[in-house]
Write a protein that holds these residues in place. Structure first.
Motif, PDB file in Angstrom:
ATOM      1  N   LYS A 253       0.828  -1.200   0.000  1.00 13.37           N
ATOM      2  CA  LYS A 253       0.000   0.000   0.000  1.00 13.37           C
ATOM      3  C   LYS A 253       0.866   1.254   0.000  1.00 13.37           C
ATOM      4  O   LYS A 253       0.603   2.221  -0.727  1.00 13.37           O
ATOM      5  CB  LYS A 253      -0.905  -0.011   1.225  1.00 13.37           C
ATOM      6  N   SER A 254       1.917   1.226   0.824  1.00 16.48           N
ATOM      7  CA  SER A 254       2.815   2.375   0.905  1.00 16.48           C
ATOM      8  C   SER A 254       3.500   2.636  -0.431  1.00 16.48           C
ATOM      9  O   SER A 254       3.637   3.784  -0.864  1.00 16.48           O
ATOM     10  CB  SER A 254       3.860   2.131   1.991  1.00 16.48           C
ATOM     11  N   MET A 255       3.920   1.570  -1.116  1.00 19.07           N
ATOM     12  CA  MET A 255       4.567   1.707  -2.423  1.00 19.07           C
ATOM     13  C   MET A 255       3.593   2.265  -3.457  1.00 19.07           C
ATOM     14  O   MET A 255       3.965   3.093  -4.296  1.00 19.07           O
ATOM     15  CB  MET A 255       5.104   0.348  -2.875  1.00 19.07           C
ATOM     16  N   ALA A 256       2.318   1.811  -3.381  1.00 21.42           N
ATOM     17  CA  ALA A 256       1.311   2.307  -4.321  1.00 21.42           C
ATOM     18  C   ALA A 256       1.047   3.790  -4.096  1.00 21.42           C
ATOM     19  O   ALA A 256       0.923   4.576  -5.050  1.00 21.42           O
ATOM     20  CB  ALA A 256       0.022   1.510  -4.172  1.00 21.42           C
ATOM     21  N   VAL A 260       1.525   7.064  -6.631  1.00 27.93           N
ATOM     22  CA  VAL A 260       0.467   8.059  -6.920  1.00 27.93           C
ATOM     23  C   VAL A 260       0.993   9.464  -6.721  1.00 27.93           C
ATOM     24  O   VAL A 260       0.800  10.359  -7.572  1.00 27.93           O
ATOM     25  CB  VAL A 260      -0.763   7.816  -6.018  1.00 27.93           C
ATOM     26  N   ILE A 261       1.695   9.664  -5.591  1.00 25.74           N
ATOM     27  CA  ILE A 261       2.240  10.992  -5.303  1.00 25.74           C
ATOM     28  C   ILE A 261       3.247  11.404  -6.378  1.00 25.74           C
ATOM     29  O   ILE A 261       3.261  12.543  -6.851  1.00 25.74           O
ATOM     30  CB  ILE A 261       2.890  11.008  -3.910  1.00 25.74           C
ATOM     31  N   LYS A 262       4.084  10.449  -6.773  1.00 24.76           N
ATOM     32  CA  LYS A 262       5.063  10.733  -7.823  1.00 24.76           C
ATOM     33  C   LYS A 262       4.378  11.052  -9.137  1.00 24.76           C
ATOM     34  O   LYS A 262       4.779  11.965  -9.881  1.00 24.76           O
ATOM     35  CB  LYS A 262       5.992   9.526  -7.986  1.00 24.76           C
ATOM     36  N   LYS A 281      -7.371   3.728   1.876  1.00 26.24           N
ATOM     37  CA  LYS A 281      -7.456   2.342   1.419  1.00 26.24           C
ATOM     38  C   LYS A 281      -6.835   2.224   0.037  1.00 26.24           C
ATOM     39  O   LYS A 281      -5.643   2.452  -0.133  1.00 26.24           O
ATOM     40  CB  LYS A 281      -8.888   1.832   1.444  1.00 26.24           C
ATOM     41  N   ASP A 282      -7.638   1.902  -0.969  1.00 27.11           N
ATOM     42  CA  ASP A 282      -7.091   1.782  -2.326  1.00 27.11           C
ATOM     43  C   ASP A 282      -7.631   2.874  -3.244  1.00 27.11           C
ATOM     44  O   ASP A 282      -7.647   2.719  -4.462  1.00 27.11           O
ATOM     45  CB  ASP A 282      -7.417   0.396  -2.903  1.00 27.11           C
ATOM     46  N   GLU A 283      -8.088   3.956  -2.644  1.00 26.70           N
ATOM     47  CA  GLU A 283      -8.655   5.049  -3.437  1.00 26.70           C
ATOM     48  C   GLU A 283      -7.861   6.331  -3.237  1.00 26.70           C
ATOM     49  O   GLU A 283      -7.278   6.574  -2.179  1.00 26.70           O
ATOM     50  CB  GLU A 283     -10.116   5.313  -3.060  1.00 26.70           C
ATOM     51  N   VAL A 284      -7.886   7.173  -4.279  1.00 24.02           N
ATOM     52  CA  VAL A 284      -7.291   8.515  -4.227  1.00 24.02           C
ATOM     53  C   VAL A 284      -8.405   9.523  -4.530  1.00 24.02           C
ATOM     54  O   VAL A 284      -9.189   9.325  -5.478  1.00 24.02           O
ATOM     55  CB  VAL A 284      -6.153   8.665  -5.247  1.00 24.02           C
ATOM     56  N   VAL A 285      -8.492  10.544  -3.724  1.00 21.32           N
ATOM     57  CA  VAL A 285      -9.474  11.615  -3.950  1.00 21.32           C
ATOM     58  C   VAL A 285      -8.705  12.912  -4.168  1.00 21.32           C
ATOM     59  O   VAL A 285      -7.926  13.340  -3.304  1.00 21.32           O
ATOM     60  CB  VAL A 285     -10.446  11.774  -2.760  1.00 21.32           C
ATOM     61  N   LEU A 286      -8.926  13.498  -5.340  1.00 23.95           N
ATOM     62  CA  LEU A 286      -8.257  14.755  -5.688  1.00 23.95           C
ATOM     63  C   LEU A 286      -9.317  15.865  -5.719  1.00 23.95           C
ATOM     64  O   LEU A 286     -10.307  15.761  -6.451  1.00 23.95           O
ATOM     65  CB  LEU A 286      -7.555  14.627  -7.045  1.00 23.95           C
ATOM     66  N   GLU A 287      -9.090  16.906  -4.921  1.00 24.04           N
ATOM     67  CA  GLU A 287     -10.001  18.060  -4.879  1.00 24.04           C
ATOM     68  C   GLU A 287      -9.258  19.284  -5.419  1.00 24.04           C
ATOM     69  O   GLU A 287      -8.117  19.547  -5.033  1.00 24.04           O
ATOM     70  CB  GLU A 287     -10.475  18.324  -3.446  1.00 24.04           C
ATOM     71  N   ILE A 320     -12.341  14.104  -7.796  1.00 19.26           N
ATOM     72  CA  ILE A 320     -12.140  12.937  -8.675  1.00 19.26           C
ATOM     73  C   ILE A 320     -11.676  11.766  -7.814  1.00 19.26           C
ATOM     74  O   ILE A 320     -10.727  11.904  -7.026  1.00 19.26           O
ATOM     75  CB  ILE A 320     -11.081  13.217  -9.771  1.00 19.26           C
ATOM     76  N   TRP A 321     -12.333  10.613  -7.977  1.00 18.68           N
ATOM     77  CA  TRP A 321     -11.951   9.405  -7.260  1.00 18.68           C
ATOM     78  C   TRP A 321     -11.396   8.370  -8.247  1.00 18.68           C
ATOM     79  O   TRP A 321     -11.970   8.176  -9.329  1.00 18.68           O
ATOM     80  CB  TRP A 321     -13.174   8.760  -6.573  1.00 18.68           C
ATOM     81  N   TRP A 322     -10.269   7.710  -7.909  1.00 18.44           N
ATOM     82  CA  TRP A 322      -9.765   6.606  -8.727  1.00 18.44           C
ATOM     83  C   TRP A 322      -8.999   5.615  -7.869  1.00 18.44           C
ATOM     84  O   TRP A 322      -8.568   5.922  -6.771  1.00 18.44           O
ATOM     85  CB  TRP A 322      -8.912   7.116  -9.890  1.00 18.44           C
ATOM     86  N   ARG A 323      -8.869   4.411  -8.408  1.00 16.63           N
ATOM     87  CA  ARG A 323      -8.111   3.359  -7.708  1.00 16.63           C
ATOM     88  C   ARG A 323      -6.640   3.478  -8.075  1.00 16.63           C
ATOM     89  O   ARG A 323      -6.283   3.716  -9.209  1.00 16.63           O
ATOM     90  CB  ARG A 323      -8.605   1.956  -8.089  1.00 16.63           C
TER      91      ARG A 323
END
Length: 325
Positions: A253-256, A260-262, A281-287, A320-323
């Motif tokens: 999870k930490s590597m994932a 994403v941040i990169k 969890k396994d989702e990213v929310v960008l506002e 925006i939400w994505w896995r």
């Protein structure tokens, strides 16, 4: 005392002399009848039981001579069940081919008990210091023909000896084969003893190795126990595997999240004002706040890398939400 020469096992003459005194010495022919002999015996084989050839090649020892022995008799032996021995007399080497099964059958036919036959010798060796013709009976004799003892169908004329005279004066040599009682086959006693000694040494070596392994295993177990106590880890394998899986999951999870941040740091966000990035969890929310055209561009870029879940607009704020897995 035993000693070894090449691939043949031999006995010192001192022991062979004692053997002659302990066992009855018989000259063995194909027509021999020993039904009345119940003693333990040693046999001297008549030349009719074996084939012999003088090795004319330059060989240095018995081992090298034995390698070429089968080729010397190629095409002349009646079958392929012959065994070979090498005899060295003075500077000459002789190859002897003999069939153990034929000898065994002849012994049985003569009336001798196989268990009573201690050793089997060859006339070629035992009579090497006899130079006269040897009278076997009224019809046959033994004579040397080009250094090889041969059975001939005639009586000696001059300078002969009787078989009894020869047997009384010879000293048994170190050149023989033995009858193995369990397998009923002619083998060398030295081979059996060496095999037994090798097996005992192997067992001893394995015992030492197992003891060493046992000590090493105990040492590793003690280190394992000390490490578990030091790190406050559970002692059961199931518990350790559970911890391993949990840590592995956190690592993934930490590597994932790191990826994403990169990815977002390299994402071109022209005309976009980021407000918040949430990773749950396994989702990213960008506002962020932006115009509709810029939002559409960002969504298309993200869709190329990650599975897009949803997007919405609230009070000019886009989400925006994505896995990220």
């Amino acid at each position: 005392m035993k000693r070894t020469l090449g691939s043949d096992t031999i006995f010192s003459n001192k022991k062979s002399h004692k053997l002659k005194n302990r066992y009855r010495l018989l000259f063995f022919r194909k027509e021999s009848d020993f039904k009345n002999v119940k003693d333990k015996v040693v046999l001297i084989l008549s030349p009719e039981f074996y084939w012999i050839k003088k090795i004319e090649f330059d060989v240095k020892n018995i081992k090298s001579a034995k390698k070429i022995a089968p080729s010397l008799f190629e095409g002349s032996l009646p079958h392929n069940n012959f065994e070979f021995k090498i005899l060295k007399q003075k500077r000459d080497f002789f190859a002897i081919a003999y069939d153990p099964e034929e000898i065994k059958e002849a012994i049985k036919k003569s009336g001798l008990l196989g268990d009573n036959v201690k050793r089997v010798y060859f006339a070629q060796k035992e009579f090497e210091n006899i130079y006269e013709c040897i009278e076997l009976d009224d019809f046959f004799s033994l004579a040397k023909v080009e250094d090889i003892w041969t059975k001939i169908p005639k009586v000696c004329t001059q300078g002969s000896k009787t078989l009894d005279e020869v047997l009384n004066e010879i000293k048994l040599s170190d050149f023989f084969v033995t009858l193995n009682k369990r397998r009923e086959f002619f083998v060398n006693e030295k081979i059996l003893r060496v095999a037994a000694a090798s097996f005992l040494l192997f067992c001893l070596a394995q015992g030492i190795r197992l003891y060493s392994y046992d000590k090493e295993i105990k040492s590793l177990k003690n280190k394992e126990i000390n490490l578990l106590k030091k790190e406050s880890l559970p002692s059961t394998l199931i518990q350790l595997r559970s911890i391993e899986k949990r840590l592995d999951k956190k690592l993934k999870k930490s590597m994932a999240q790191k990826r994403v941040i990169k990815y977002l740091s390299k994402l071109s966000m022209k005309d976009v004002k980021p407000i918040r990035i949430s990773i749950k969890k396994d989702e990213v929310v960008l506002e962020f706040s932006s115009n509709d055209k810029a939002v559409k561009s960002i969504v298309e870029k993200i869709k190329k890398e990650y599975p897009l879940l949803k997007s919405k607009k609230e009070n000019k704020i886009y989400k925006i939400w994505w896995r990220y897995e």
